[in-house]
Design an enzyme around this catalytic site. Structure first.
Site, PDB file in Angstrom:
ATOM      1  CE  LYS A  88      -3.675  -2.359   2.367  1.00 20.90           C
ATOM      2  NZ  LYS A  88      -4.296  -2.760   1.019  1.00 20.90           N
ATOM      3  N   GLY A  89       1.828   1.254   0.687  1.00 17.78           N
ATOM      4  CA  GLY A  89       2.881   2.731   0.989  1.00 17.78           C
ATOM      5  C   GLY A  89       3.356   2.692  -0.697  1.00 17.78           C
ATOM      6  CB  ALA A  90       5.417   0.604  -2.569  1.00 24.27           C
ATOM      7  CG  ASN A  91       0.457  -0.264  -4.458  1.00 25.59           C
ATOM      8  OD1 ASN A  91       1.515  -0.732  -4.975  1.00 25.59           O
ATOM      9  ND2 ASN A  91      -0.347  -1.081  -3.970  1.00 25.59           N
ATOM     10  CG  ASP A 147      -6.599  -6.420 -10.062  1.00 26.57           C
ATOM     11  OD1 ASP A 147      -7.017  -6.643  -9.070  1.00 26.57           O
ATOM     12  OD2 ASP A 147      -5.197  -6.578 -10.217  1.00 26.57           O
ATOM     13  CG  ASN A 180     -12.206  -0.227   2.982  1.00 27.93           C
ATOM     14  OD1 ASN A 180     -12.291  -0.253   4.184  1.00 27.93           O
ATOM     15  ND2 ASN A 180     -11.578  -0.984   2.298  1.00 27.93           N
ATOM     16  CB  ALA A 234      -3.381  -0.668  -6.498  1.00 27.24           C
ATOM     17  CB  ALA A 235      -9.382   0.530  -6.582  1.00 28.75           C
ATOM     18  N   GLY A 236      -7.784   1.588  -3.969  1.00 30.34           N
ATOM     19  CA  GLY A 236      -7.705   2.368  -2.820  1.00 30.34           C
ATOM     20  C   GLY A 236      -6.503   3.305  -2.649  1.00 30.34           C
ATOM     21  CG  ASP A 237      -2.969   1.346  -2.243  1.00 24.70           C
ATOM     22  OD1 ASP A 237      -3.152   1.558  -1.139  1.00 24.70           O
ATOM     23  OD2 ASP A 237      -2.537   0.180  -2.756  1.00 24.70           O
ATOM     24  N   GLY A 260     -16.672   2.393  -2.851  1.00 20.97           N
ATOM     25  CA  GLY A 260     -16.345   1.586  -3.918  1.00 20.97           C
ATOM     26  C   GLY A 260     -17.316   2.424  -5.036  1.00 20.97           C
TER      27      GLY A 260
HETATM   28  O1  RIB Z   1      -3.782  -2.027  -1.756  1.00 22.70           O
HETATM   29  C1  RIB Z   1      -3.253  -3.078  -2.332  1.00 22.70           C
HETATM   30  C2  RIB Z   1      -1.915  -3.725  -1.634  1.00 22.70           C
HETATM   31  O2  RIB Z   1      -2.342  -4.338  -0.404  1.00 22.70           O
HETATM   32  C3  RIB Z   1      -1.394  -4.674  -2.671  1.00 22.70           C
HETATM   33  O3  RIB Z   1      -0.515  -4.317  -3.716  1.00 22.70           O
HETATM   34  C4  RIB Z   1      -0.790  -5.767  -1.542  1.00 22.70           C
HETATM   35  O4  RIB Z   1       0.532  -5.479  -1.571  1.00 22.70           O
HETATM   36  C5  RIB Z   1      -1.340  -5.262  -0.222  1.00 22.70           C
HETATM   37  O5  RIB Z   1      -0.439  -4.459   0.294  1.00 22.70           O
END
Ligand code: RIB
Length: 310
Positions: A41-44, A246, A184, A249-252, A222
């Site tokens: 989540k952080g990297a995303n 898919d 969420n 990562a939509a939330g990210d 959503g």
């Molecule tokens: O929010 C999606 C992420 O949650 C994924 O990339 C997975 O690594 C988890 O951390």
């Protein structure tokens, strides 16, 4: 020079299998294709910000292994400053993801090196945090590290944006130091003990969270959009309909776009509109970081939807 956004959080390698549906306990299913995608989540959220054209620095931890090399390389290729990413002896975090035909996922994480993010490591990056336009955090690194970073940001007058994912109960002091909370439905339900299914219920839960001391609540729903609660009252921002491939990562994507729009001076409601657009686009592509949209794509969707850009 503009101050960068800073993200403190996880880096995972996502191991993804597509299946017709999610397996029941004890059941073995034959899936289809398998893929590895950079995630966490952080990297995303850091990559989401970089793709939208903002400077961003990541603080986190990976192992001294091939997954760690790959995750750092992907961040750098996206334009994320990785000077805050430390290597540890623990293995890089891994997420096992099952993706159903409907595009919905279940995720199990082995945190590995993410668990090495300590208060001491956070304090060693105080200058980065103090110089940030805003600090973004999630809950995939240990809570003491999150608490330390939030307290530092708060002390330096840096806005704190917390995405409380995955959900866990949070200390009262932490809640009072959060300027923008972006849960969420599931996370809001866990934090409040309330049922959160409809926009009306979201409004009640958001009010409860503000009474706990949070500044602004942006509760993502959503397909029902996002409920923004400020001093001016609740506003429901509609979602952008897309064909879902898919949801990972939509939330990210939402959180990253929200932070970018906010740091550019937009209102929380306009920033949530950016978040909804970025989150929708992220649902149309397989994988976490590959799905995070460019600024051009987000602007085009906002324009198509004739949504306010201010
Ligand atoms: O929010 C999606 C992420 O949650 C994924 O990339 C997975 O690594 C988890 O951390």
């Amino acid at each position: 020079m503009a101050r960068p956004l800073v993200v403190l959080g996880s880096l995972n390698m996502d191991l993804v299998i597509r299946a017709p549906r999610h397996p029941r306990p004890g059941e073995t299913l034959i899936g289809s294709d398998f893929g590895t995608f950079p995630g966490g989540k952080g990297a995303n959220q850091a990559v989401a910000i970089a793709r939208l054209g903002q400077e961003v620095t990541m603080i986190g931890c990976v192992g001294r292994d091939a997954f760690g090399d790959a995750l750092i390389a992907t961040l750098q290729a996206a334009g994320v400053d990785t000077t805050g990413v430390t290597r540890s002896d623990a293995a890089t975090g891994v997420a096992l993801i099952t993706l159903s035909a409907a595009g919905e996922n279940t995720i199990v994480i082995a945190p590995g090196a993410n668990g090495m993010v300590s208060p001491e490591l956070v304090r060693s990056h105080e200058a980065l945090i103090a110089g940030a336009a805003a600090l973004l955090l999630q809950l995939e690194v240990p809570l003491p590290a999150v608490e330390t970073a939030v307290a530092l940001a708060h002390a330096h007058g840096v806005p704190v944006i917390l995405n409380p994912a995955p959900a866990q109960p949070l200390p009262a002091t932490l809640m009072r130091q959060v300027d923008y909370l972006i849960p969420n439905q599931h996370e809001a339900a866990l934090l409040t003990g309330l049922s959160v299914h409809t926009p009306e219920e979201a409004g009640v839960a958001a009010d409860r969270l503000r009474r706990a001391g949070v500044g602004v609540v942006v509760l993502t729903l959503g397909e029902q959009g996002a409920l923004v609660l400020t001093d001016d009252g609740p506003v429901l921002v509609p979602s952008f309909p897309v064909a879902v491939v898919d949801t990972t990562a939509a939330g990210d994507a939402f959180v990253g776009a929200f932070a970018v729009a906010l740091s550019e001076g937009r209102t929380p409601v306009a920033a949530a509109t950016w978040g909804c657009a970025a989150g929708a686009l992220a649902c149309t592509v397989l994988g976490a970081q590959p799905s995070l949209p460019s600024r051009e794509a987000v602007m085009a969707l906002l324009d198509t939807g004739r949504r306010s850009l201010e």
